[in-house]
Motif scaffolding. Structure first.
Motif, short mmCIF file in Angstrom:
data_model
loop_
_atom_site.label_atom_id
_atom_site.label_comp_id
_atom_site.label_asym_id
_atom_site.label_seq_id
_atom_site.Cartn_x
_atom_site.Cartn_y
_atom_site.Cartn_z
N THR A 25 36.58 43.81 39.21
CA THR A 25 36.74 43.37 40.58
C THR A 25 35.49 42.63 41.03
N TRP A 40 38.74 39.54 44.47
CA TRP A 40 39.60 39.35 43.31
C TRP A 40 39.58 40.59 42.43
N SER A 41 40.62 40.72 41.61
CA SER A 41 40.72 41.80 40.62
C SER A 41 41.32 41.24 39.34
N ARG A 70 44.48 43.29 45.76
CA ARG A 70 44.66 44.64 45.23
C ARG A 70 46.13 45.04 45.12
#
Length: 260
Positions: A25, A40-41, A70
């Protein structure tokens, strides 16, 4: 500047037969949406040694309204679905998601341009995280399903190999009573995914929608004249996480086959 961290792994259904999936992340400041940090992930399969096994292809997820990066991992368990896909013998790939706010994934009169953010900022960031952005797929749901179909039709991604849309929020006509998705009739015309359908003919496509979804008839209208072969269908379910969780394994399988 981008910031990143690593947190957690998702195991497959057959440990030892598939690499674990690690979550990364981070956030960055985008010139295309400078009002707030862009989070962001990414779910990234690892080798047995704990390092990425070369440059993996990546599927980019676009979230729906009132959600963020998420959602696909926390609500739909995408990292676990990916691990199960690999445990069944599916080819490994990464899944990445990024914040797009309520912009409907295209340039807006406010000055935001999340489509350009994806192409010019997020993909280079992902390349620096050890994935191969020259082998890319797009998928999204609701607002993000619309965004995925729009970006795919724009041909701004030379390495794009497939696109999938879950319950895409698509309409064949402009609604002047709404201002959240388009700024004007001209903005609608410039981003009309119905008119852009011929641009998707050579690309592998998957479109799904629940039969209890209020978008059903519009999605059926979109699919009716969609050129080229496409997968997906209309299954029991509504416009909710329960339906999206039920079809995500098949969507991930579709993405994996086309990224392999």
């Amino acid at each position: 500047m981008a910031a990143a961290s690593v947190a957690g792994c998702a195991g497959g259904t057959s440990p030892g037969h598939a690499p674990p999936v690690a979550m990364r992340t981070g956030n960055f400041t985008s010139r295309f949406r400078p009002q707030e940090p862009t989070g962001w992930s990414m779910a990234l399969p690892e080798s047995a040694g704990g390092t990425p096994p070369g440059s993996l292809p990546v599927a980019l997820f676009l979230h729906g309204a009132h959600a963020d990066h998420r959602m696909v991992f926390e609500d739909l368990d995408a990292a676990q679905v990916l691990a199960q896909h690999m445990a069944r013998g599916g080819a490994p790939f990464a899944i990445a998601a990024v914040d797009g706010g309520e912009t409907w994934w295209h340039r807006r009169a406010s000055g935001t341009d999340t489509q350009s953010m994806l192409v010019e900022e997020f993909l280079p960031l992902l390349a620096g995280q050890g994935v191969d952005t020259g082998r890319l797929a797009l998928f999204g749901l609701s607002m993000g399903g619309f965004g995925a179909l729009l970006l795919a039709a724009r041909h701004r991604l030379p390495g794009l190999r497939a696109v999938a849309a879950m319950s895409p929020a698509v309409w064949s006509q402009y609604d002047p009573g709404r201002s959240d998705n388009f700024d004007s009739a001209a903005d609608f015309a410039a981003n009309d995914v119905f008119a852009l359908r011929p641009k998707l003919e050579p690309l592998p496509k998957r479109i799904d929608c629940g039969t209890a979804d209020s978008l059903l008839f519009s999605v059926q209208d979109y699919v009716k004249d969609l050129p080229g072969e496409h997968e997906g269908g209309f299954q029991s379910g509504g416009h909710d996480s329960g339906y999206w969780r039920s079809i995500l394994p098949d969507v991930v399988g579709f993405l994996g086959r086309n990224l392999a």
